[in-house]
Enzyme design. Sequence first.
Site, PDB file in Angstrom:
ATOM      1  CB  SER A   1      -9.022   4.636  21.043  1.00 31.17           C
ATOM      2  OG  SER A   1      -9.882   5.293  20.412  1.00 31.17           O
TER       3      SER A   1
ATOM      4  CG  HIS B   1      -9.470  10.273  20.129  1.00 29.73           C
ATOM      5  ND1 HIS B   1      -9.075   9.856  18.715  1.00 29.73           N
ATOM      6  CD2 HIS B   1      -9.897   8.970  20.547  1.00 29.73           C
ATOM      7  CE1 HIS B   1      -9.123   8.481  18.795  1.00 29.73           C
ATOM      8  NE2 HIS B   1      -9.683   8.004  19.461  1.00 29.73           N
TER       9      HIS B   1
ATOM     10  CG  HIS C   1     -14.230   8.149  15.806  1.00 27.82           C
ATOM     11  ND1 HIS C   1     -13.328   8.946  16.778  1.00 27.82           N
ATOM     12  CD2 HIS C   1     -13.253   6.985  15.486  1.00 27.82           C
ATOM     13  CE1 HIS C   1     -12.234   8.290  16.923  1.00 27.82           C
ATOM     14  NE2 HIS C   1     -12.394   7.123  16.543  1.00 27.82           N
TER      15      HIS C   1
ATOM     16  CE1 TYR D   1     -17.153   8.189  18.658  1.00 27.65           C
ATOM     17  CE2 TYR D   1     -16.532   6.302  17.208  1.00 27.65           C
ATOM     18  CZ  TYR D   1     -16.367   7.099  18.182  1.00 27.65           C
ATOM     19  OH  TYR D   1     -14.995   6.925  18.965  1.00 27.65           O
ATOM     20  CD  GLU D   2     -15.682  12.060  17.773  1.00 31.30           C
ATOM     21  OE1 GLU D   2     -15.370  13.254  18.545  1.00 31.30           O
ATOM     22  OE2 GLU D   2     -14.583  11.686  17.008  1.00 31.30           O
TER      23      GLU D   2
ATOM     24  CB  ALA E   1      -8.232   0.991  19.755  1.00 35.02           C
TER      25      ALA E   1
ATOM     26  CG  MET F   1     -16.267   1.874  15.868  1.00 37.26           C
ATOM     27  SD  MET F   1     -16.848   2.655  17.555  1.00 37.26           S
ATOM     28  CE  MET F   1     -17.479   1.025  18.338  1.00 37.26           C
ATOM     29  CB  SER F   2     -11.357   5.102  12.886  1.00 40.92           C
ATOM     30  OG  SER F   2     -10.448   4.086  13.287  1.00 40.92           O
TER      31      SER F   2
ATOM     32  CG  ASN G   1     -12.129  -5.323  22.545  1.00 41.42           C
ATOM     33  OD1 ASN G   1     -11.454  -4.178  22.039  1.00 41.42           O
ATOM     34  ND2 ASN G   1     -13.182  -5.737  22.254  1.00 41.42           N
TER      35      ASN G   1
ATOM     36  CG  HIS H   1     -13.573   4.433  25.598  1.00 43.44           C
ATOM     37  ND1 HIS H   1     -13.091   4.187  24.522  1.00 43.44           N
ATOM     38  CD2 HIS H   1     -13.497   5.566  25.839  1.00 43.44           C
ATOM     39  CE1 HIS H   1     -12.464   5.332  23.878  1.00 43.44           C
ATOM     40  NE2 HIS H   1     -12.496   6.127  24.917  1.00 43.44           N
TER      41      HIS H   1
END
Length: 280
Positions: free
Chosen positions: A33, A64, A86, A88-89, A116, A217-218, A241, A253
């Site tokens: 990201s 992306h 990902h 979550y998609e 990220a 998340m990846s 962050n 995001h």
Amino acid sequence: MDSFVTMVEIDRAAQFIKGKIKKLPKVGLVLGSGLGGLADKVEDAVVIPYGEIPEWPESTIQGHVGRLVIGNLFGVTCLVMQGRIHYYEGYTMDRVTFPIRVMQRLGISTVILTNAAGGLNPDFNPGDVMLITDHINIIGMGGMNPLRGPNLSEFGERFPDMSQAYDRSLLTLARNVAKDQSVDLKEGVYICLAGPSFETPADLRYLRLIGGDAVGMSTVPETIIARHGGTRVLAFSGISNKANLDGSTVTTHEEVLEAGRIIVPKLTTVIRGVLELLSD
Ligand code: HPA
């Protein structure tokens, strides 16, 4: 049984890509990201939108781009994924990691993974780059391991070792490059969660307690598939962050994408140095 990715599907995608390029890539690079800008440095690029590649999953989120850029990057023929997929998609883990399987069938022996991430280590600040030395696969411990299903023995064994998931010689290369180039490269353990919601302050305190330095998340599913097939892994987190352990700030995001602008030049310096050392 669920329907799992097959060799036929993997080879269909690999053959399609082979038909578009003149030289087979040696290194695969996955840009996370806000980090897609590195793909602009590829020379003599062949660009293939994910939607054109048979069986290839498409990324659905902002930040992306969703295409392959294949060509010469700092002296090495690279296949660059500008944007990843990902869990979550909505894809299953073996679909999320399908691109790594295709890279393996194209003969790629090294992957460089980027993401990220939120910084759990209190010494980390937005804009920092962290070399991933190890991971905690929380999502996998919950059952979402990308190797679930029939073992594809063309790639590797049923129970692959993960004691050195991140290649020691590549870690040394990256550290040396960062030192030579005066890049402040942090190091630490990356924790992979499913997302897409960000963590609660209690989640974050727990993740720090169990030994995490960054959370995202990846990457971890890709690392597991890479190692299963004998592919070497080098991985970096761009800290976008600071983990909000006391609940006093919110994570968005947009801030993840914004931090990418500071991270990309540093990451480019380190990856450039590593690729120059890998070039022949
Ligand atoms: N948590 C999880 N994933 C992330 C974060 C975060 O704070 N920042 C970027 N990706």
